[in-house]
Design a protein around this motif. Structure first.
Motif, PDB file in Angstrom:
ATOM      1  N   ARG A 190     -23.260 -12.000  12.823  1.00 46.33           N
ATOM      2  CA  ARG A 190     -21.999 -11.962  13.569  1.00 46.33           C
ATOM      3  C   ARG A 190     -21.038 -13.006  13.016  1.00 46.33           C
ATOM      4  NH1 ARG A 190     -25.512 -11.361  18.064  1.00 46.33           N
ATOM      5  NH2 ARG A 190     -25.087  -9.524  19.371  1.00 46.33           N
ATOM      6  N   ILE A 191     -21.574 -14.211  12.797  1.00 41.73           N
ATOM      7  CA  ILE A 191     -20.720 -15.297  12.321  1.00 41.73           C
ATOM      8  C   ILE A 191     -20.279 -15.038  10.890  1.00 41.73           C
ATOM      9  CG2 ILE A 191     -20.607 -17.767  11.833  1.00 41.73           C
ATOM     10  CD1 ILE A 191     -22.721 -18.090  14.111  1.00 41.73           C
ATOM     11  N   GLY A 192     -21.219 -14.638  10.030  1.00 38.59           N
ATOM     12  CA  GLY A 192     -20.871 -14.363   8.642  1.00 38.59           C
ATOM     13  C   GLY A 192     -19.802 -13.302   8.522  1.00 38.59           C
ATOM     14  N   ARG A 193     -19.902 -12.244   9.322  1.00 38.94           N
ATOM     15  CA  ARG A 193     -18.895 -11.174   9.279  1.00 38.94           C
ATOM     16  C   ARG A 193     -17.544 -11.681   9.761  1.00 38.94           C
ATOM     17  NH1 ARG A 193     -21.321  -5.645   9.475  1.00 38.94           N
ATOM     18  NH2 ARG A 193     -23.478  -5.944   8.826  1.00 38.94           N
ATOM     19  N   ARG A 194     -17.579 -12.511  10.793  1.00 36.76           N
ATOM     20  CA  ARG A 194     -16.327 -13.059  11.312  1.00 36.76           C
ATOM     21  C   ARG A 194     -15.681 -13.986  10.282  1.00 36.76           C
ATOM     22  NH1 ARG A 194     -12.240 -11.965  14.834  1.00 36.76           N
ATOM     23  NH2 ARG A 194     -11.439 -13.851  15.833  1.00 36.76           N
ATOM     24  N   VAL A 195     -16.492 -14.761   9.571  1.00 35.14           N
ATOM     25  CA  VAL A 195     -15.964 -15.635   8.519  1.00 35.14           C
ATOM     26  C   VAL A 195     -15.283 -14.800   7.438  1.00 35.14           C
ATOM     27  CG1 VAL A 195     -16.632 -17.176   6.627  1.00 35.14           C
ATOM     28  CG2 VAL A 195     -17.542 -17.558   8.926  1.00 35.14           C
ATOM     29  N   ILE A 196     -15.939 -13.731   7.006  1.00 38.46           N
ATOM     30  CA  ILE A 196     -15.346 -12.859   5.986  1.00 38.46           C
ATOM     31  C   ILE A 196     -14.029 -12.281   6.492  1.00 38.46           C
ATOM     32  CG2 ILE A 196     -15.643 -10.684   4.745  1.00 38.46           C
ATOM     33  CD1 ILE A 196     -18.656 -11.339   4.640  1.00 38.46           C
ATOM     34  N   GLU A 197     -14.025 -11.842   7.733  1.00 40.04           N
ATOM     35  CA  GLU A 197     -12.807 -11.267   8.311  1.00 40.04           C
ATOM     36  C   GLU A 197     -11.663 -12.278   8.325  1.00 40.04           C
ATOM     37  OE1 GLU A 197     -11.217  -9.545  12.641  1.00 40.04           O
ATOM     38  OE2 GLU A 197     -13.356  -9.953  12.321  1.00 40.04           O
ATOM     39  N   LEU A 198     -11.968 -13.500   8.729  1.00 34.54           N
ATOM     40  CA  LEU A 198     -10.929 -14.523   8.806  1.00 34.54           C
ATOM     41  C   LEU A 198     -10.445 -14.976   7.430  1.00 34.54           C
ATOM     42  CD1 LEU A 198     -12.362 -16.734  11.698  1.00 34.54           C
ATOM     43  CD2 LEU A 198     -10.418 -15.164  11.820  1.00 34.54           C
ATOM     44  N   LEU A 199     -11.312 -14.858   6.418  1.00 37.49           N
ATOM     45  CA  LEU A 199     -10.937 -15.289   5.067  1.00 37.49           C
ATOM     46  C   LEU A 199     -10.210 -14.205   4.274  1.00 37.49           C
ATOM     47  CD1 LEU A 199     -14.096 -17.291   3.898  1.00 37.49           C
ATOM     48  CD2 LEU A 199     -11.857 -18.223   4.532  1.00 37.49           C
ATOM     49  N   ARG A 200     -10.254 -12.966   4.738  1.00 35.99           N
ATOM     50  CA  ARG A 200      -9.661 -11.874   3.959  1.00 35.99           C
ATOM     51  C   ARG A 200      -8.192 -12.086   3.619  1.00 35.99           C
ATOM     52  NH1 ARG A 200     -12.917  -7.715   6.689  1.00 35.99           N
ATOM     53  NH2 ARG A 200     -11.233  -7.443   8.184  1.00 35.99           N
ATOM     54  N   PRO A 201      -7.362 -12.637   4.509  1.00 32.44           N
ATOM     55  CA  PRO A 201      -5.939 -12.796   4.144  1.00 32.44           C
ATOM     56  C   PRO A 201      -5.680 -13.835   3.056  1.00 32.44           C
ATOM     57  CG  PRO A 201      -6.250 -12.852   6.540  1.00 32.44           C
ATOM     58  CD  PRO A 201      -7.608 -12.970   5.919  1.00 32.44           C
ATOM     59  N   TYR A 202      -6.671 -14.681   2.764  1.00 35.72           N
ATOM     60  CA  TYR A 202      -6.456 -15.733   1.769  1.00 35.72           C
ATOM     61  C   TYR A 202      -6.723 -15.203   0.365  1.00 35.72           C
ATOM     62  CZ  TYR A 202      -6.396 -18.811   5.810  1.00 35.72           C
ATOM     63  OH  TYR A 202      -6.082 -19.398   7.004  1.00 35.72           O
ATOM     64  N   TYR A 218     -29.995  -6.945   4.036  1.00 32.58           N
ATOM     65  CA  TYR A 218     -29.935  -5.818   4.967  1.00 32.58           C
ATOM     66  C   TYR A 218     -28.616  -5.066   4.904  1.00 32.58           C
ATOM     67  CZ  TYR A 218     -34.055  -8.036   7.007  1.00 32.58           C
ATOM     68  OH  TYR A 218     -35.294  -8.595   7.193  1.00 32.58           O
ATOM     69  N   VAL A 219     -27.704  -5.507   4.054  1.00 30.60           N
ATOM     70  CA  VAL A 219     -26.373  -4.899   3.993  1.00 30.60           C
ATOM     71  C   VAL A 219     -26.212  -4.129   2.692  1.00 30.60           C
ATOM     72  CG1 VAL A 219     -23.900  -5.362   3.932  1.00 30.60           C
ATOM     73  CG2 VAL A 219     -25.371  -6.666   5.472  1.00 30.60           C
ATOM     74  N   PRO A 220     -26.050  -2.813   2.750  1.00 28.79           N
ATOM     75  CA  PRO A 220     -25.836  -2.043   1.515  1.00 28.79           C
ATOM     76  C   PRO A 220     -24.472  -2.334   0.907  1.00 28.79           C
ATOM     77  CG  PRO A 220     -25.642  -0.625   3.457  1.00 28.79           C
ATOM     78  CD  PRO A 220     -26.109  -1.958   3.945  1.00 28.79           C
ATOM     79  N   ALA A 221     -24.328  -1.992  -0.358  1.00 27.30           N
ATOM     80  CA  ALA A 221     -23.107  -2.313  -1.100  1.00 27.30           C
ATOM     81  C   ALA A 221     -21.869  -1.703  -0.455  1.00 27.30           C
ATOM     82  CB  ALA A 221     -23.241  -1.838  -2.545  1.00 27.30           C
ATOM     83  N   VAL A 222     -21.986  -0.487   0.049  1.00 30.47           N
ATOM     84  CA  VAL A 222     -20.817   0.172   0.631  1.00 30.47           C
ATOM     85  C   VAL A 222     -20.357  -0.563   1.885  1.00 30.47           C
ATOM     86  CG1 VAL A 222     -22.216   1.793   2.011  1.00 30.47           C
ATOM     87  CG2 VAL A 222     -19.867   2.399   1.348  1.00 30.47           C
ATOM     88  N   GLU A 223     -21.284  -1.096   2.660  1.00 31.01           N
ATOM     89  CA  GLU A 223     -20.895  -1.840   3.859  1.00 31.01           C
ATOM     90  C   GLU A 223     -20.279  -3.186   3.487  1.00 31.01           C
ATOM     91  OE1 GLU A 223     -22.726  -3.553   8.078  1.00 31.01           O
ATOM     92  OE2 GLU A 223     -24.014  -2.444   6.695  1.00 31.01           O
ATOM     93  N   ALA A 224     -20.843  -3.840   2.463  1.00 27.89           N
ATOM     94  CA  ALA A 224     -20.261  -5.105   2.007  1.00 27.89           C
ATOM     95  C   ALA A 224     -18.814  -4.896   1.554  1.00 27.89           C
ATOM     96  CB  ALA A 224     -21.099  -5.691   0.880  1.00 27.89           C
ATOM     97  N   ARG A 279     -16.795  -2.598   2.567  1.00 25.46           N
ATOM     98  CA  ARG A 279     -15.989  -2.354   3.763  1.00 25.46           C
ATOM     99  C   ARG A 279     -15.630  -3.665   4.458  1.00 25.46           C
ATOM    100  NH1 ARG A 279     -16.972  -2.232   8.895  1.00 25.46           N
ATOM    101  NH2 ARG A 279     -19.219  -2.386   8.605  1.00 25.46           N
ATOM    102  N   LEU A 280     -16.574  -4.609   4.453  1.00 26.62           N
ATOM    103  CA  LEU A 280     -16.307  -5.913   5.043  1.00 26.62           C
ATOM    104  C   LEU A 280     -15.271  -6.692   4.241  1.00 26.62           C
ATOM    105  CD1 LEU A 280     -19.956  -7.028   5.944  1.00 26.62           C
ATOM    106  CD2 LEU A 280     -18.166  -6.346   7.545  1.00 26.62           C
ATOM    107  N   GLY A 281     -15.206  -6.418   2.942  1.00 26.18           N
ATOM    108  CA  GLY A 281     -14.258  -7.119   2.083  1.00 26.18           C
ATOM    109  C   GLY A 281     -14.895  -8.124   1.164  1.00 26.18           C
ATOM    110  N   ALA A 282     -16.188  -7.938   0.871  1.00 27.55           N
ATOM    111  CA  ALA A 282     -16.903  -8.873   0.000  1.00 27.55           C
ATOM    112  C   ALA A 282     -17.671  -8.101  -1.062  1.00 27.55           C
ATOM    113  CB  ALA A 282     -17.862  -9.729   0.815  1.00 27.55           C
TER     114      ALA A 282
END
Length: 326
Positions: free
Chosen positions: A156-168, A178-184, A186-189
């Motif tokens: 939860r925290i890692g995803r939120r960190v990625i979300e907050l960092l996306r505009p930078y 546990y996260v496949p490439a397509v989901e990563a 989508r998250l922006g990483a």
């Protein structure tokens, strides 16, 4: 929960709401399930509203709560008090982990951006030289433009960190088995192996759970992969890092660190980490504190209200997910 925790979590408005959504005595705080003074209340209890300091809900404790059907935790991890006996009873469990994740993620993002600007270095130089500094020379090569940040764990925290960092203007790497490439994507990483992440990142931030397989995830060998001048941010669990190995790297000056958690916690008084100029050491404060605690209280009350209306929890804790969660 501990009585001081109740006082910190629940202000007058939250206590009023608690009285509205549940048949309870808001002044009753149970710290020991075996205390005879609480026997009658526990025998009638259908739900527990828990927080930091809750004792383990063992089989013996459950015998005193024959009507218990639900546990709602006004904090993050439930591993400290929800035991196997709870799952065997078939209890439904919820936590305010998602609400707490916001605070940790915000602290983490601030740490990452400050690391890029070398704030600790600038503060020390400004203080020691009483203002006689040349920022262009002092911070040559610093900044957050096109830096690489490696996120370990899409929690939860890692995803939120990625979300907050996306505009930078950063490149975001992610390692999570546990996260496949397509989901990563989508998250922006960009998903990468852990060693690649360690070698490639200017800042590495840890958001993996405390599990046997994650103990000393960053040991001497993996720490050695980090670039000279890289920053390690740990707001997860101290056990993810080999403290002795990290201390050696930090004493040498090769790495920087932001550590909100350590192993042990608290560090011995003689630890050099307290005084090193390249270390920001805080006492486990990244999670909800101060006015952020109200967010946890109301998240828990939301769940309690849903339970009272016969609705499923919005943030349930499932036993099958515990092997890969905090």
């Amino acid at each position: 929960m501990d009585p001081p925790v109740r006082n910190a979590l629940f202000d007058a408005a939250a206590l009023e709401r608690l009285a509205a959504v549940a048949d309870t005595d808001p002044a009753l705080v149970v710290r020991d399930f075996a205390d005879p003074a609480h026997a009658e209340a526990l025998e009638r209890a259908e739900a527990l509203l828990t927080g930091w300091g809750c004792p383990p809900v063992t089989a013996a404790a459950l015998e005193r709560m024959p009507r218990l059907r639900a546990v709602v935790h006004a904090a993050g991890s439930v591993k400290h008090h929800v035991t196997d006996a709870c799952w065997e009873r078939g209890l439904v469990v919820a936590s305010a982990a998602a609400a707490n994740a916001r605070s940790v993620a915000e602290y983490t993002v601030a740490s990452i951006l400050f690391a890029g600007k070398r704030v600790l270095e600038a503060r020390r130089a400004y203080r020691e030289r009483r203002g006689a500094v040349d920022p262009l020379a002092l911070l040559a090569g610093a900044g957050n433009h096109r830096r690489t940040v490696g996120v370990v764990g899409a929690s939860r925290i890692g995803r939120r960190v990625i979300e907050l960092l996306r505009p930078y203007d950063l490149e975001l790497l992610l390692h999570d088995p546990y996260v496949p490439a397509v989901e990563a994507a989508r998250l922006g990483a960009r998903p990468v192996p852990l060693d690649t992440l360690a070698r490639s990142s200017d800042v590495v931030t840890l958001h993996a759970p405390e599990l046997p397989e994650t103990r000393h995830l960053f040991d001497q060998d993996r720490l050695a992969l980090l670039r000279d001048g890289a920053t390690l941010v740990n707001t997860a669990r101290g056990s993810l890092v080999d403290t002795a190995a990290l201390t050696a790297e930090l004493v040498s000056g090769r790495l920087r660190a932001v550590l909100d958690v350590t192993e042990p916690e608290v560090l011995p008084t003689g630890s050099p980490l307290y005084d090193l100029p390249n270390v920001l050491l805080t006492p486990h404060v990244a999670g909800a504190l101060g006015n952020e605690l109200g967010r946890l209280a109301h998240a828990a009350l939301d769940e309690l209200e849903r339970y009272g209306h016969g609705l499923p929890f919005a943030e349930p804790v499932r036993v099958e997910d515990l092997h890969r969660s905090a």
